[in-house]
Design an enzyme around this catalytic site. Sequence first.
Site, PDB file in Angstrom:
ATOM      1  N   GLU A 143       0.851  -1.189   0.000  1.00  0.00           N
ATOM      2  CA  GLU A 143       0.000   0.000   0.000  1.00  0.00           C
ATOM      3  C   GLU A 143       0.886   1.238   0.000  1.00  0.00           C
ATOM      4  O   GLU A 143       2.091   1.167   0.300  1.00  0.00           O
ATOM      5  CB  GLU A 143      -0.913   0.017   1.224  1.00  0.00           C
ATOM      6  N   ARG A 178      -5.563  -0.905   3.690  1.00  0.00           N
ATOM      7  CA  ARG A 178      -5.214  -0.461   2.327  1.00  0.00           C
ATOM      8  C   ARG A 178      -4.480  -1.540   1.535  1.00  0.00           C
ATOM      9  O   ARG A 178      -4.335  -1.426   0.321  1.00  0.00           O
ATOM     10  CB  ARG A 178      -4.339   0.810   2.397  1.00  0.00           C
ATOM     11  N   SER A 218       8.918   5.269   5.374  1.00  0.00           N
ATOM     12  CA  SER A 218       8.103   6.377   5.870  1.00  0.00           C
ATOM     13  C   SER A 218       8.897   7.649   5.667  1.00  0.00           C
ATOM     14  O   SER A 218       9.943   7.841   6.293  1.00  0.00           O
ATOM     15  CB  SER A 218       7.796   6.147   7.348  1.00  0.00           C
ATOM     16  N   HIS A 298       6.371   6.674  18.639  1.00  0.00           N
ATOM     17  CA  HIS A 298       5.622   7.080  17.442  1.00  0.00           C
ATOM     18  C   HIS A 298       4.524   8.071  17.810  1.00  0.00           C
ATOM     19  O   HIS A 298       4.283   9.036  17.096  1.00  0.00           O
ATOM     20  CB  HIS A 298       5.030   5.866  16.712  1.00  0.00           C
ATOM     21  N   PHE A 305       3.306  16.431  15.146  1.00  0.00           N
ATOM     22  CA  PHE A 305       2.893  16.856  13.812  1.00  0.00           C
ATOM     23  C   PHE A 305       1.423  17.297  13.791  1.00  0.00           C
ATOM     24  O   PHE A 305       1.089  18.385  13.331  1.00  0.00           O
ATOM     25  CB  PHE A 305       3.135  15.735  12.802  1.00  0.00           C
ATOM     26  N   HIS A 319       4.110   7.375   3.151  1.00  0.00           N
ATOM     27  CA  HIS A 319       4.727   6.077   3.423  1.00  0.00           C
ATOM     28  C   HIS A 319       4.276   5.022   2.435  1.00  0.00           C
ATOM     29  O   HIS A 319       3.295   5.190   1.701  1.00  0.00           O
ATOM     30  CB  HIS A 319       4.552   5.650   4.889  1.00  0.00           C
TER      31      HIS A 319
HETATM   32  C1  HEM Z   1       0.409   6.238  10.598  1.00  0.00           C
HETATM   33  C2  HEM Z   1       2.360  10.493  11.692  1.00  0.00           C
HETATM   34  C3  HEM Z   1       6.748   8.599  11.013  1.00  0.00           C
HETATM   35  C4  HEM Z   1       4.772   4.184  11.071  1.00  0.00           C
HETATM   36  C5  HEM Z   1       0.568   7.571  10.847  1.00  0.00           C
HETATM   37  C6  HEM Z   1      -0.485   8.542  10.755  1.00  0.00           C
HETATM   38  C7  HEM Z   1       0.061   9.738  11.061  1.00  0.00           C
HETATM   39  C8  HEM Z   1       1.460   9.521  11.349  1.00  0.00           C
HETATM   40  C9  HEM Z   1      -0.635  11.106  11.105  1.00  0.00           C
HETATM   41  C10 HEM Z   1      -1.946   8.268  10.347  1.00  0.00           C
HETATM   42  C11 HEM Z   1      -2.046   8.386   8.843  1.00  0.00           C
HETATM   43  C12 HEM Z   1      -3.441   8.131   8.291  1.00  0.00           C
HETATM   44  O1  HEM Z   1      -3.906   6.997   8.368  1.00  0.00           O
HETATM   45  O2  HEM Z   1      -4.047   9.076   7.786  1.00  0.00           O
HETATM   46  C13 HEM Z   1       3.721  10.367  11.537  1.00  0.00           C
HETATM   47  C14 HEM Z   1       4.644  11.472  11.471  1.00  0.00           C
HETATM   48  C15 HEM Z   1       5.891  10.939  11.260  1.00  0.00           C
HETATM   49  C16 HEM Z   1       5.720   9.488  11.208  1.00  0.00           C
HETATM   50  C17 HEM Z   1       4.266  12.927  11.605  1.00  0.00           C
HETATM   51  C18 HEM Z   1       7.221  11.609  11.095  1.00  0.00           C
HETATM   52  C19 HEM Z   1       7.394  12.913  10.928  1.00  0.00           C
HETATM   53  C20 HEM Z   1       6.600   7.230  11.015  1.00  0.00           C
HETATM   54  C21 HEM Z   1       7.678   6.286  10.909  1.00  0.00           C
HETATM   55  C22 HEM Z   1       7.118   5.035  10.940  1.00  0.00           C
HETATM   56  C23 HEM Z   1       5.695   5.207  11.050  1.00  0.00           C
HETATM   57  C24 HEM Z   1       9.136   6.662  10.746  1.00  0.00           C
HETATM   58  C25 HEM Z   1       7.768   3.679  10.896  1.00  0.00           C
HETATM   59  C26 HEM Z   1       9.046   3.426  11.003  1.00  0.00           C
HETATM   60  C27 HEM Z   1       3.426   4.367  10.888  1.00  0.00           C
HETATM   61  C28 HEM Z   1       2.503   3.300  10.588  1.00  0.00           C
HETATM   62  C29 HEM Z   1       1.254   3.888  10.428  1.00  0.00           C
HETATM   63  C30 HEM Z   1       1.439   5.314  10.654  1.00  0.00           C
HETATM   64  C31 HEM Z   1       2.830   1.812  10.452  1.00  0.00           C
HETATM   65  C32 HEM Z   1      -0.058   3.206  10.074  1.00  0.00           C
HETATM   66  C33 HEM Z   1      -0.811   2.798  11.266  1.00  0.00           C
HETATM   67  C34 HEM Z   1      -2.128   2.147  10.913  1.00  0.00           C
HETATM   68  O3  HEM Z   1      -2.772   2.576   9.952  1.00  0.00           O
HETATM   69  O4  HEM Z   1      -2.502   1.189  11.597  1.00  0.00           O
HETATM   70  N1  HEM Z   1       1.739   8.184  11.224  1.00  0.00           N
HETATM   71  N2  HEM Z   1       4.399   9.178  11.402  1.00  0.00           N
HETATM   72  N3  HEM Z   1       5.422   6.551  11.115  1.00  0.00           N
HETATM   73  N4  HEM Z   1       2.760   5.567  10.931  1.00  0.00           N
HETATM   74 FE1  HEM Z   1       3.572   7.347  11.308  1.00  0.00          FE
END
Ligand code: HEM
Length: 352
Positions: A143, A178, A218, A298, A305, A319
């Site tokens: 996805e 997704r 990501s 996380h 953000f 991502h």
């Molecule tokens: C989901 C923020 C970095 C792993 C999300 C979502 C946000 C977010 C807002 C929800 C997105 C949506 O469904 O609309 C952030 C921000 C980051 C960041 C601001 C860095 C500036 C990372 C990193 C990883 C990560 C580096 C992994 C190494 C995930 C995963 C989800 C997610 C796996 C999906 C969760 C799910 O749908 O069950 N993140 N993230 N994120 N993020 Fe992050």
Amino acid sequence: MESAIDTHLQCPRTLSRRAGEDYRPPFPVWVARAGEDVTAVVMGYFGVQYRGEEHREEAFAGLRHLVDDFGRPDGPGAWDTTHHRDAAGYDNLIAVGYWRDPETYGRWLARPEIAAWWDADERRTGDLGFFREIVSPRADQFETLYPFTDRLPGVGGVMDGVSDEIEEHAYWGSMRDRIPLSQTDRMRPEGGLSATGDPALGGRVVVRGHDNIALIRSGQDWSEADPEEHALYETEVEPALREAMDFLRDRGQRLGCYSNRYVRYVDLDGRPLDKTYAISHWRSLDKLEQWAETHPSHLRVFVAFVSLARRFPTLRLYHEVSVFDASEQYYEYVNCHPATGLLRDAEAPHEV
Ligand code: HEM
């Protein structure tokens, strides 16, 4: 608005979505789309490893060599180059290439000049290490997610375009929803990582993956920010992200994170750009989801953000998440230190 799962990849569900049918997300995002001819893609991470500034020039020459190879016939349709320092204090340069289909990748890989370069004995000696981590998810095994619709980074660079606004996002579990395969499969891991060759002895080691390893790229791109947005990103978001990335790199193992690299784009002369991403391998999608949904590291980035989202008009976060069959993964480390990438968690072969 439409489903993130393209129509030709939809099938009767045996597993339900986490969001109800009447769910509507609070803000728009999009996913990459490709024609039905795209049945699998290839993501190839090619790395050069060195330690000490005195080897930097030689390492960048190695990176330029990898990128020159990308320019040969049947090379990748999109690529980028990054630098990161790993937990053992080694510097690593990675050129990642994306192919729209495994056949083109296979022809490129089989080119005598490419195959011979990787197989050469010189790769096993000298001051540099080299690695390649190649994975090939089917179209139903990955996805993407972008809050923008132009110049898609990563695998988006070899897709054909973007969807309409999608339904499945902004709730935990939406990443899984997704992935087309989630309609019928929990994508559980099977088996462990094993090495042929002994990681502790160096040389040339191939790590065998197992079914349903998950990989997330990501990304964060603040290169178009004005000074105020730039400063806000670097003081409010980046430190929290770095902390999360250091956590996963150093202590993620017990949570099921096999390898975590927080990499920064560099040009071919080593100049850093204001774009970073995580390359993060996990034992399973479940483990990755658990960390994202519940771990303070996380959640802190997330809150940093989201609470300031309106003040980041140009920040591009995105991502891509994939899972792979065991047979569609190839991890090779040549002259690398034993904690490089997936080597760290791979079992050395036992004497029989
Ligand atoms: C989901 C923020 C970095 C792993 C999300 C979502 C946000 C977010 C807002 C929800 C997105 C949506 O469904 O609309 C952030 C921000 C980051 C960041 C601001 C860095 C500036 C990372 C990193 C990883 C990560 C580096 C992994 C190494 C995930 C995963 C989800 C997610 C796996 C999906 C969760 C799910 O749908 O069950 N993140 N993230 N994120 N993020 Fe992050």
